[in-house]
Write an enzyme that holds these catalytic residues in place. Structure first.
Site, PDB file in Angstrom:
ATOM      1  N   LYS A  37       1.086   4.155  -2.984  1.00  0.00           N
ATOM      2  CA  LYS A  37       0.726   5.540  -2.706  1.00  0.00           C
ATOM      3  C   LYS A  37       1.917   6.479  -2.885  1.00  0.00           C
ATOM      4  CE  LYS A  37      -3.618   4.916  -1.805  1.00  0.00           C
ATOM      5  NZ  LYS A  37      -4.650   5.459  -2.732  1.00  0.00           N
TER       6      LYS A  37
ATOM      7  N   TYR B 104       0.838  -1.202   0.000  1.00  0.00           N
ATOM      8  CA  TYR B 104       0.000   0.000   0.000  1.00  0.00           C
ATOM      9  C   TYR B 104       0.871   1.249   0.000  1.00  0.00           C
ATOM     10  CZ  TYR B 104      -3.376   3.449   1.812  1.00  0.00           C
ATOM     11  OH  TYR B 104      -4.160   4.564   2.002  1.00  0.00           O
TER      12      TYR B 104
END
Length: 235
Positions: free
Chosen positions: A147, A143
């Site tokens: 990002k 994640y």
């Protein structure tokens, strides 16, 4: 006549659906790009998840181009994404990292491609970053990687020769926790006074789309909510 035109990438998710509804209530033409249809939208481009990166881009550009018929949009707002945890020792480390890349980076780069072709001069593109990804994210490495890539893409789109039309601005919003139905379901005992309301973000996008209160081009805009009040912190 509509007040403006906006494309919402991820227009069927919790935040995306809130944005579609918000802009429609302001008399804007709204296009939704997602895995499923949003009945409120004026245009729906459906992306099948089994298509590869290039095929998804072709579907999105074709669907938008056929509908706009040479017209341009004021804003491209990408709020597509997801979440998965796991560190380097996790059994699903690479599986989750791959999923995070597809959900956040594929959608953001396709949104950038859409912006290059269909944004007006002086238009807006926003991408979905995350505040935790400004630091290490050992419990959710895939994640954090995805990002961080979105953050870099945002910075690249904000500088000269990015490919966006003249005068366009690129921002990323970096939430901590959004006040969504799913978060309330899975975290029933959490302190929701620190969660950012979806309507706050929809209004932020609306004002930016009208070229009101825009931060510096390329800003990574953290949404910090405390005692039910949200403030913007720029990176």
């Amino acid at each position: 006549m509509s007040e403006g035109r906006v494309l919402i990438y991820g227009g069927r998710g919790a935040l995306g659906a809130t944005c579609v509804s918000y802009f429609k209530n302001k008399q804007w033409w709204v296009g939704s790009i997602d895995l499923k249809e949003n009945e409120q939208a004026d245009l729906n481009v459906i992306v099948k998840p089994d298509l590869d990166w290039l095929e998804q881009e072709k579907v999105v550009l074709k669907g938008i181009g056929e509908s706009l018929n040479e017209k341009k949009v004021d804003a491209v707002i990408c709020v597509a994404g997801g979440w998965a945890g796991g560190n380097a020792a996790s059994a699903d480390f690479l599986k989750n990292a791959d999923m995070m890349w597809k959900q956040s980076v594929w959608s953001s780069t396709i949104a950038a491609s859409v912006g290059a072709k269909y944004l007006k001069e002086g238009g807006l593109i926003t991408l979905p970053g995350a505040n935790p990804a400004l630091q290490g994210t050992p419990g959710m490495i895939g994640y954090g990687m995805a990002k961080a890539a979105v953050h870099q893409l945002t910075k690249s789109l904000a500088v000269e020769k990015s490919g966006l039309p003249n005068g366009c601005n690129a921002f990323a919003i970096l939430p901590v926790t959004l006040d969504t139905p799913m978060n309330r379901k899975w975290m029933p005992k959490a302190d929701t006074s620190t969660w950012t309301p979806l309507e706050f973000i929809a209004d932020l996008f609306y004002r930016w789309s009208k070229n009101e209160d825009r931060p510096k081009n390329g800003s990574l805009v953290s949404l910090i909510t405390k005692d039910n009040t949200t403030s913007l912190v720029m990176d």
